[in-house]
Design a protein around this motif. Structure first.
Motif, mmCIF file in Angstrom:
data_model
loop_
_atom_site.group_PDB
_atom_site.id
_atom_site.type_symbol
_atom_site.label_atom_id
_atom_site.label_comp_id
_atom_site.label_asym_id
_atom_site.label_seq_id
_atom_site.Cartn_x
_atom_site.Cartn_y
_atom_site.Cartn_z
ATOM 1 N N PRO A 1 7.496 -9.919 17.099
ATOM 2 C CA PRO A 1 8.278 -9.029 16.236
ATOM 3 C C PRO A 1 7.857 -9.046 14.770
ATOM 4 O O PRO A 1 8.121 -8.086 14.050
ATOM 5 N N ARG A 2 7.198 -10.099 14.302
ATOM 6 C CA ARG A 2 6.870 -10.214 12.882
ATOM 7 C C ARG A 2 5.779 -9.225 12.490
ATOM 8 O O ARG A 2 4.685 -9.224 13.040
ATOM 9 N N LEU A 3 6.090 -8.392 11.482
ATOM 10 C CA LEU A 3 5.134 -7.404 10.983
ATOM 11 C C LEU A 3 4.356 -7.934 9.789
ATOM 12 O O LEU A 3 3.150 -7.732 9.694
ATOM 13 N N ILE A 4 5.075 -8.588 8.871
ATOM 14 C CA ILE A 4 4.431 -9.044 7.640
ATOM 15 C C ILE A 4 5.268 -10.152 7.016
ATOM 16 O O ILE A 4 6.484 -10.194 7.195
ATOM 17 N N SER A 5 4.601 -11.035 6.297
ATOM 18 C CA SER A 5 5.263 -12.082 5.514
ATOM 19 C C SER A 5 4.907 -11.867 4.051
ATOM 20 O O SER A 5 3.737 -11.640 3.725
ATOM 21 N N LEU A 6 5.914 -11.933 3.191
ATOM 22 C CA LEU A 6 5.720 -11.653 1.766
ATOM 23 C C LEU A 6 6.328 -12.763 0.928
ATOM 24 O O LEU A 6 7.376 -13.290 1.284
ATOM 25 N N ASP A 7 5.692 -13.073 -0.201
ATOM 26 C CA ASP A 7 6.387 -13.917 -1.163
ATOM 27 C C ASP A 7 7.203 -13.000 -2.074
ATOM 28 O O ASP A 7 7.159 -11.780 -1.934
ATOM 29 N N LEU A 8 7.955 -13.557 -2.996
ATOM 30 C CA LEU A 8 8.866 -12.766 -3.820
ATOM 31 C C LEU A 8 8.134 -11.717 -4.651
ATOM 32 O O LEU A 8 8.546 -10.550 -4.692
ATOM 33 N N GLU B 1 6.696 -5.972 -5.631
ATOM 34 C CA GLU B 1 5.665 -4.937 -5.837
ATOM 35 C C GLU B 1 5.669 -3.928 -4.697
ATOM 36 O O GLU B 1 5.571 -2.717 -4.923
ATOM 37 N N PHE B 2 5.799 -4.400 -3.469
ATOM 38 C CA PHE B 2 5.873 -3.512 -2.317
ATOM 39 C C PHE B 2 7.105 -2.615 -2.412
ATOM 40 O O PHE B 2 7.038 -1.410 -2.187
ATOM 41 N N GLY B 3 8.247 -3.185 -2.781
ATOM 42 C CA GLY B 3 9.463 -2.400 -2.937
ATOM 43 C C GLY B 3 9.332 -1.334 -4.001
ATOM 44 O O GLY B 3 9.741 -0.184 -3.806
ATOM 45 N N ARG B 4 8.737 -1.690 -5.134
ATOM 46 C CA ARG B 4 8.547 -0.726 -6.214
ATOM 47 C C ARG B 4 7.632 0.408 -5.787
ATOM 48 O O ARG B 4 7.913 1.585 -6.022
ATOM 49 N N ARG B 5 6.520 0.072 -5.164
ATOM 50 C CA ARG B 5 5.567 1.097 -4.712
ATOM 51 C C ARG B 5 6.149 1.976 -3.603
ATOM 52 O O ARG B 5 5.879 3.170 -3.535
ATOM 53 N N LEU B 6 6.970 1.390 -2.733
ATOM 54 C CA LEU B 6 7.594 2.160 -1.666
ATOM 55 C C LEU B 6 8.594 3.154 -2.240
ATOM 56 O O LEU B 6 8.608 4.327 -1.852
ATOM 57 N N VAL B 7 9.421 2.716 -3.176
ATOM 58 C CA VAL B 7 10.369 3.629 -3.825
ATOM 59 C C VAL B 7 9.619 4.729 -4.570
ATOM 60 O O VAL B 7 9.990 5.909 -4.509
ATOM 61 N N GLU B 8 8.553 4.369 -5.265
ATOM 62 C CA GLU B 8 7.763 5.363 -5.983
ATOM 63 C C GLU B 8 7.134 6.376 -5.028
ATOM 64 O O GLU B 8 7.129 7.575 -5.300
ATOM 65 N N THR C 1 -2.710 -10.434 -4.454
ATOM 66 C CA THR C 1 -3.498 -11.536 -3.897
ATOM 67 C C THR C 1 -3.078 -11.851 -2.470
ATOM 68 O O THR C 1 -3.849 -12.391 -1.700
ATOM 69 N N GLY C 2 -1.833 -11.504 -2.099
ATOM 70 C CA GLY C 2 -1.332 -11.855 -0.776
ATOM 71 C C GLY C 2 -1.276 -10.732 0.238
ATOM 72 O O GLY C 2 -1.243 -10.993 1.433
ATOM 73 N N ILE C 3 -1.233 -9.464 -0.217
ATOM 74 C CA ILE C 3 -1.042 -8.361 0.728
ATOM 75 C C ILE C 3 -1.926 -7.162 0.390
ATOM 76 O O ILE C 3 -2.410 -7.013 -0.731
ATOM 77 N N ARG C 4 -2.098 -6.317 1.400
ATOM 78 C CA ARG C 4 -2.743 -5.017 1.229
ATOM 79 C C ARG C 4 -1.991 -4.038 2.121
ATOM 80 O O ARG C 4 -2.029 -4.145 3.351
ATOM 81 N N ILE C 5 -1.291 -3.086 1.482
ATOM 82 C CA ILE C 5 -0.475 -2.115 2.205
ATOM 83 C C ILE C 5 -0.761 -0.728 1.660
ATOM 84 O O ILE C 5 -0.788 -0.536 0.442
ATOM 85 N N THR C 6 -0.961 0.223 2.550
ATOM 86 C CA THR C 6 -1.059 1.616 2.134
ATOM 87 C C THR C 6 0.196 2.336 2.610
ATOM 88 O O THR C 6 0.676 2.109 3.713
ATOM 89 N N ILE C 7 0.702 3.206 1.755
ATOM 90 C CA ILE C 7 1.882 4.010 2.064
ATOM 91 C C ILE C 7 1.452 5.463 1.970
ATOM 92 O O ILE C 7 1.086 5.943 0.898
ATOM 93 N N ASN C 8 1.462 6.149 3.107
ATOM 94 C CA ASN C 8 1.040 7.546 3.151
ATOM 95 C C ASN C 8 2.232 8.436 3.461
ATOM 96 O O ASN C 8 2.998 8.162 4.377
#
Length: 148
Positions: A63-70, A75-82, A95-102
């Motif tokens: 079930p685990r998709l991704i693990s994130l630090d704070l 940053e992911f939350g900000r970019r997703l809202v944007e 340094t910890g993640i690479r995510i694309t939002i299309n």
């Protein structure tokens, strides 16, 4: 020989924080090829784990998709809202993640990890704001208290 977990150990394995977000019928995970009913944001106080709840899972997909630090979660939350607010594609690289939002015709396409071996999450437009709010809420729960 059997292993028995004592109640103390079971409570230590349980996450400190848990937020469940209901998704709509247009939410899918690939390459597993499964629909998703909920996203669950879990935290042990340091890391945030995003997990999927499947209506069926005969192949035992983890079930685990991704693990994130704070910082990555913020940053992911900000970019997703944007991305949702401006209806434009975003790239989250730390340094910890690479995510694309299309932004796509019927919702949003999120890719976690390397593009050659990515985990893809398709989300409908009806649930995307709940996904954003859940991510920001779990980040706020583990963030240090700001002084006045």
């Amino acid at each position: 020989m059997s292993t028995n977990l004592t109640p103390r150990l079971v409570t230590e394995l349980k996450p400190k924080h848990e937020i469940k977000v209901d998704l709509d019928d247009r939410s899918f995970l690939f390459p597993a090829g499964k629909s998703i009913n909920q996203l669950v944001y879990l935290s042990d106080g340091r890391m945030i784990f995003v997990e999927a709840v499947f209506p069926f899972n005969q192949s035992h997909t983890p079930p685990r998709l991704i693990s994130l630090d704070l910082e990555d979660a913020k940053e992911f939350g900000r970019r997703l809202v944007e991305a949702v607010h401006c209806a434009r594609n975003q790239l989250v690289v730390t340094t910890g993640i690479r995510i694309t939002i299309n932004v796509v015709a019927n919702g949003y396409h999120l890719q976690f990890g390397d593009m050659n071996n990515a985990t893809e999450l398709f989300l409908g437009t009806n649930c995307i704001w709940r996904v954003c709010q859940g991510l920001l809420r779990i980040a706020d729960l583990i963030a240090p208290v700001e002084s006045n």
